[in-house]
Design an enzyme around this catalytic site. Structure first.
Site, short mmCIF file in Angstrom:
data_model
loop_
_atom_site.label_atom_id
_atom_site.label_comp_id
_atom_site.label_asym_id
_atom_site.label_seq_id
_atom_site.Cartn_x
_atom_site.Cartn_y
_atom_site.Cartn_z
N GLN A 157 -8.62 8.05 -1.82
CA GLN A 157 -8.95 6.87 -2.44
C GLN A 157 -9.27 6.60 -4.17
O GLN A 157 -9.29 5.45 -4.62
CB GLN A 157 -10.00 6.63 -1.47
CG GLN A 157 -10.89 4.97 -2.04
CD GLN A 157 -10.04 3.73 -1.63
OE1 GLN A 157 -10.12 3.58 -0.37
NE2 GLN A 157 -9.65 2.97 -2.60
N HIS A 215 -0.10 3.86 -1.47
CA HIS A 215 -0.87 2.50 -2.17
C HIS A 215 -0.40 2.34 -3.59
O HIS A 215 -0.72 2.86 -4.38
CB HIS A 215 -2.45 2.53 -2.04
CG HIS A 215 -3.11 2.53 -0.85
ND1 HIS A 215 -2.95 3.16 0.19
CD2 HIS A 215 -3.72 1.52 -0.38
CE1 HIS A 215 -3.73 2.84 1.26
NE2 HIS A 215 -4.15 1.70 0.94
N GLU A 218 -1.33 -2.02 -6.36
CA GLU A 218 -2.19 -3.17 -5.40
C GLU A 218 -3.15 -3.81 -6.56
O GLU A 218 -4.31 -3.45 -6.34
CB GLU A 218 -2.93 -2.59 -4.20
CG GLU A 218 -3.58 -3.88 -3.47
CD GLU A 218 -4.28 -3.29 -2.14
OE1 GLU A 218 -4.57 -1.90 -2.34
OE2 GLU A 218 -4.97 -3.92 -1.47
N ASP A 314 -4.28 -3.58 7.44
CA ASP A 314 -4.92 -2.91 6.33
C ASP A 314 -6.42 -2.70 6.94
O ASP A 314 -6.81 -1.54 6.82
CB ASP A 314 -4.58 -3.75 5.15
CG ASP A 314 -5.07 -3.06 4.01
OD1 ASP A 314 -5.24 -1.58 4.07
OD2 ASP A 314 -5.17 -3.24 2.91
FE FE2 Z 1 -4.71 0.00 2.20
#
Ligand code: FE2
Length: 417
Positions: A157, A215, A218, A314
């Site tokens: 993340q 990801h 985004e 999500d």
């Molecule tokens: Fe996500």
């Protein structure tokens, strides 16, 4: 003794690209053993589902189970942006425990299963040194495997190169058993780190023989162009359908000349796309005044160009998206609106995006679909078309997982008084 364990009578099933047919489906020892217009043998349990839409289950191809059901902890996301969400999660994840992760993940999976989802790809944040989210979700994957299939993405993340130690944590996550390598190149500190992170993801996937789900872009910045890097790495390595690009919202902001050129590269790369319209219609465009961008990738154009697109919820009640129950028909419904896919073939395509296309993305096609020999995992809805499924968004009447009736929901009845 009965010939079959379970028999569905006169289910409305779409076979291939043809129109739907009314078919009997016989199930034994967890598998579909016969499909025919009429089956005369008897079964221990028979469900007369005359004319009800019977479909393979929904596939949730993008969810964060580690953060699900935490909205408001420790505080509400007031700006509604991705970045405030990341900040709130960085505070909440100081208090993670295995029990906390497992309890919330299993509660969410039960909620998903009763709405017809039997295949789930979840991301697990691997940016914290104890890897608690990952450990918890790997344990959950095993606990629930008899009724729902869970795939876990090792998701850094906070970036791979933007925080010391994160590259090692990502590799450790793969050694612990994560199914998929993740990444977040647009959140790395520099463009160069972002490119390097994508290259490292491909190296790790090749070394550990894993799928990839990044990801990617985004953000509303039309200069965020990591999708082309993912496409280039896919073409170079030949990993194509083993690779998924999630979100790609910047693609909605690219100029058309660049987008057109990129589309050709994407067709060569043959990677999968996962759009998350519920969350991105709320997260993106926050810095815009008017006109305000939709902040969703070019779903319709990707589909028209023959690329595999699936849809994800999500987030469910977390720092990025405080609403939702996990219903994939809510997701498809939002895609119809935001991506302007209102033609009948387009509405049907949105149903495919939460079912069969998701199965392709997750590489679970060997155990997915209404076919003789496959595990009997399917849903029966109280309507007779994909169109009405998306219009009503009701829970399935029956959810059948690996030959067992997992849930039965009584339809709502309204009486005029
Ligand atoms: Fe996500």
């Amino acid at each position: 003794m009965s010939d079959y364990d379970l028999l569905l009578r006169q289910a409305k099933v779409k076979m291939g690209t043809d129109d739907s047919e009314l078919l009997d489906i016989a199930i034994k020892n967890g598998r579909i053993v016969e499909i025919a217009s009429t089956i005369n043998n008897d079964a221990s349990v028979t469900l007369d589902v005359y004319g009800k839409l019977t479909s393979p289950p929904f596939v949730e191809s993008h969810i964060h189970l580690d953060s699900a059901l935490t909205a408001g902890e420790p505080r509400w996301n007031q700006s509604g942006t991705l970045f405030e969400g990341i900040q709130i999660w960085s505070e909440r994840k100081q208090n993670l425990s295995l029990e906390d992760i497992k309890t919330r993940a299993i509660a969410t999976l039960r909620q998903q299963a009763e709405q017809g989802i039997l295949f789930v790809r979840t991301h697990a944040d691997v940016s914290e040194p104890q890897l608690i989210a990952l450990q918890g979700l790997l344990e959950v994957r095993d606990i629930v495997k008899d009724w729902i299939t869970v795939q876990v993405v090792a998701f850094p993340q906070d970036g791979i190169f933007s925080n010391p130690g994160n590259e090692a944590l990502l590799e450790k996550a793969l050694q612990m058993g994560a199914d998929v390598v993740g990444g977040i190149p647009h959140y790395e500190l520099t463009r160069e780190y972002g490119v390097k992170s994508v290259e490292r993801i491909f190296e790790l996937a090749s070394e550990y023989d894993r799928l990839i789900d990044i990801h990617c872009d985004e953000v509303d910045d039309e200069q965020s162009r990591f999708l082309e890097v993912v496409a280039a790495c896919s073409i170079r390595t030949g990993m194509s359908t083993r690779v998924s690009a999630s979100h790609t919202t910047a693609f909605g902001s690219y100029n058309n000349a660049y987008a057109f050129k990129l589309m050709g590269f994407l067709q060569r790369a043959q990677i999968n796309f996962i759009a998350n319209p519920l969350i991105n219609i709320t997260l993106q465009g926050r810095a815009d005044t008017y006109p305000k961008r939709r902040g969703v990738t070019r779903v319709k154009e990707l589909w028209q160009n023959g690329l595999n697109v699936s849809l994800g919820h999500d987030c469910i009640q977390d720092p990025w998206y405080s609403l939702g129950t996990g219903n994939m028909l809510d997701v498809a419904h939002m895609a119809v609106h935001v991506c302007q896919m209102t033609g009948m073939p387009e509405i049907n395509a949105c149903y495919d995006m939460v079912t069969v296309n998701g199965a392709k993305t997750l590489h679970v096609e060997d155990k997915y679909g209404i076919e003789v020999g496959k595990p009997a995992s399917l849903i029966v809805l109280d309507i007779d078309s994909y169109y009405d499924a998306i219009r009503y968004r009701s829970k399935p009447l029956y959810v059948i997982s690996q030959g067992k009736i997992l849930t039965h929901t009584t339809p709502e009845v309204t009486k005029w008084l």
